[in-house]
Write a protein that holds these residues in place. Sequence first.
Motif, PDB file in Angstrom:
ATOM      1  N   PRO A  70      52.207  36.470  28.670  1.00 49.98           N
ATOM      2  CA  PRO A  70      50.862  36.565  28.064  1.00 49.98           C
ATOM      3  C   PRO A  70      50.049  37.728  28.633  1.00 49.98           C
ATOM      4  N   ALA A  71      50.176  37.986  29.938  1.00 51.00           N
ATOM      5  CA  ALA A  71      49.426  39.099  30.540  1.00 51.00           C
ATOM      6  C   ALA A  71      49.864  40.425  29.921  1.00 51.00           C
ATOM      7  N   PRO A 106      37.733  46.861  31.296  1.00 51.39           N
ATOM      8  CA  PRO A 106      38.064  46.182  32.564  1.00 51.39           C
ATOM      9  C   PRO A 106      38.912  44.924  32.369  1.00 51.39           C
ATOM     10  N   ILE A 107      38.724  44.246  31.237  1.00 49.79           N
ATOM     11  CA  ILE A 107      39.514  43.023  30.987  1.00 49.79           C
ATOM     12  C   ILE A 107      40.972  43.409  30.728  1.00 49.79           C
ATOM     13  N   ALA A 110      42.596  44.381  33.946  1.00 47.78           N
ATOM     14  CA  ALA A 110      42.936  43.215  34.776  1.00 47.78           C
ATOM     15  C   ALA A 110      44.246  42.579  34.299  1.00 47.78           C
ATOM     16  N   PHE A 111      44.407  42.432  32.985  1.00 55.24           N
ATOM     17  CA  PHE A 111      45.643  41.821  32.466  1.00 55.24           C
ATOM     18  C   PHE A 111      46.849  42.744  32.674  1.00 55.24           C
ATOM     19  N   PHE A 113      47.187  44.845  35.218  1.00 57.94           N
ATOM     20  CA  PHE A 113      47.516  44.676  36.638  1.00 57.94           C
ATOM     21  C   PHE A 113      48.289  43.375  36.852  1.00 57.94           C
ATOM     22  N   LEU A 114      47.838  42.301  36.179  1.00 56.24           N
ATOM     23  CA  LEU A 114      48.512  41.005  36.338  1.00 56.24           C
ATOM     24  C   LEU A 114      49.947  41.060  35.800  1.00 56.24           C
ATOM     25  N   PHE A 220      45.395  31.999  27.089  1.00 58.77           N
ATOM     26  CA  PHE A 220      44.902  33.225  27.733  1.00 58.77           C
ATOM     27  C   PHE A 220      44.300  34.199  26.712  1.00 58.77           C
ATOM     28  N   LEU A 223      40.858  33.029  26.291  1.00 57.35           N
ATOM     29  CA  LEU A 223      40.105  33.441  27.479  1.00 57.35           C
ATOM     30  C   LEU A 223      39.724  34.923  27.372  1.00 57.35           C
ATOM     31  N   LEU A 227      35.949  36.308  27.436  1.00 58.23           N
ATOM     32  CA  LEU A 227      35.523  37.304  28.430  1.00 58.23           C
ATOM     33  C   LEU A 227      35.009  38.566  27.731  1.00 58.23           C
ATOM     34  N   LYS A 230      31.588  37.899  26.437  1.00 61.11           N
ATOM     35  CA  LYS A 230      30.637  37.911  27.559  1.00 61.11           C
ATOM     36  C   LYS A 230      30.348  39.349  28.003  1.00 61.11           C
ATOM     37  N   GLY A 231      31.410  40.149  28.085  1.00 61.87           N
ATOM     38  CA  GLY A 231      31.251  41.553  28.470  1.00 61.87           C
ATOM     39  C   GLY A 231      30.390  42.304  27.465  1.00 61.87           C
ATOM     40  N   ASN A 234      26.758  41.255  27.895  1.00 65.94           N
ATOM     41  CA  ASN A 234      26.192  41.930  29.075  1.00 65.94           C
ATOM     42  C   ASN A 234      25.823  43.375  28.746  1.00 65.94           C
TER      43      ASN A 234
ATOM     44  N   ILE B  17      47.918  35.147  42.528  1.00 66.38           N
ATOM     45  CA  ILE B  17      47.318  36.439  42.141  1.00 66.38           C
ATOM     46  C   ILE B  17      46.599  36.293  40.803  1.00 66.38           C
ATOM     47  N   TYR B  18      47.245  35.613  39.884  1.00 68.18           N
ATOM     48  CA  TYR B  18      46.647  35.370  38.565  1.00 68.18           C
ATOM     49  C   TYR B  18      45.290  34.677  38.708  1.00 68.18           C
ATOM     50  N   VAL B  21      42.590  37.019  40.439  1.00 69.26           N
ATOM     51  CA  VAL B  21      42.111  38.120  39.587  1.00 69.26           C
ATOM     52  C   VAL B  21      41.237  37.570  38.450  1.00 69.26           C
ATOM     53  N   LEU B  25      37.289  38.191  37.769  1.00 69.47           N
ATOM     54  CA  LEU B  25      36.795  38.771  36.512  1.00 69.47           C
ATOM     55  C   LEU B  25      35.685  37.900  35.913  1.00 69.47           C
ATOM     56  N   LEU B  29      31.688  38.974  35.612  1.00 71.75           N
ATOM     57  CA  LEU B  29      30.981  39.000  34.325  1.00 71.75           C
ATOM     58  C   LEU B  29      29.758  38.085  34.352  1.00 71.75           C
ATOM     59  N   ASP B  32      27.123  39.733  36.669  1.00 68.15           N
ATOM     60  CA  ASP B  32      26.549  40.913  36.013  1.00 68.15           C
ATOM     61  C   ASP B  32      25.531  40.485  34.949  1.00 68.15           C
ATOM     62  N   GLY B  33      25.904  39.489  34.150  1.00 66.66           N
ATOM     63  CA  GLY B  33      24.998  38.996  33.102  1.00 66.66           C
ATOM     64  C   GLY B  33      23.723  38.424  33.694  1.00 66.66           C
ATOM     65  N   ILE B  36      21.431  41.272  34.998  1.00 68.25           N
ATOM     66  CA  ILE B  36      20.726  42.009  33.932  1.00 68.25           C
ATOM     67  C   ILE B  36      19.622  41.141  33.335  1.00 68.25           C
TER      68      ILE B  36
END
Lengths: 262, 62
Positions: A70-71, A106-107, A110-111, A113-114, A220, A223, A227, A230-231, A234, B17-18, B21, B25, B29, B32-33, B36
Amino acid sequence: MTPSDVTSQQSLTQRLANPTRFMQLSGTLMPWLAGAAAALILYALYLAFFVAPEDYQQGQTVKIMFIHVPAAWLAMMGYALIAISSFGYLVFRHPLADVSAKAAAPIGAAFTFLALATGSLWGKPMWGTYWVWDARLTSMLILLFLYFGLIALRSAVEDEALAGKLCAVLGLVGVTILPIIKFSVDWWNTLHQPASVIRMDGPTIHPDLLWPLLVSAIGFSLLFFALHAKGMRNEILRRRLRSLTIAEVDRARGASAAAAAG
Amino acid sequence: MIDLGPHAAFIWAAYAIYAVVLAGLVGWLVWDGARIKAQLGELEARGVSRRSRAASKETPSS
């Protein structure tokens, strides 16, 4: 013309792309997305650890597949989302498309990197090494650097509109990495196994392992979308804050100039 | 404890790790929200607000 007249003349895309409407819609949807994602991920973990059998060759390490695959999919989907948003920003000039591209970076990173980290931890017991410079692994590493490049480029350019355009161009150029990643296992000799789920002739993976993998992938993915929403929220608020701050500074300068003149 | 065989450390490390991370994240988020929103709240408390909102306050019927 009243606001309702203006709204009725807008296309569906324009109405959905309105930042205020997006804030309302995402505010309603986001908790449901996050809740569904959490429930599915928990269910996927249950399936992975208590239901799914061992693989006949890989033993229990196949459990890493339920998070690694999934990542990797979401790492590529994140970049596809950036490319589509970049196209929307360059062609239709809609700021919300730029907001979407910025929030996805950034999301996606992150995935990516995972995918690399979990792949590495899966590779050591199965291949005998954490890393090889083969086509699949190297192209995924390039994808991670592309994400870093997009994030760095945006923070390096102060002019927000210019930064958006530059990132959109890089986002579109970089999309060529996606077919290279996807077909790298077919075009070159690699340690990485060929595709076993998304294939023209159907999945070759056993249903007992496929089902938990799909539940995990959907969880995921939800998710990721939560995210991303949400990003984006923001970022919309950050842009409002920036314009309000500039307006306040302008007003203060105007007032002090008027006082000096008086 | 679930028996994950001879390669358990690799499996647990991958899941750890999953978790770290993704938790990072989500935390970033949310933080940050909130940051702001707090800054926007400060500006609005000083009377600075969006033109559309200010206009809707002046003409509640529109």
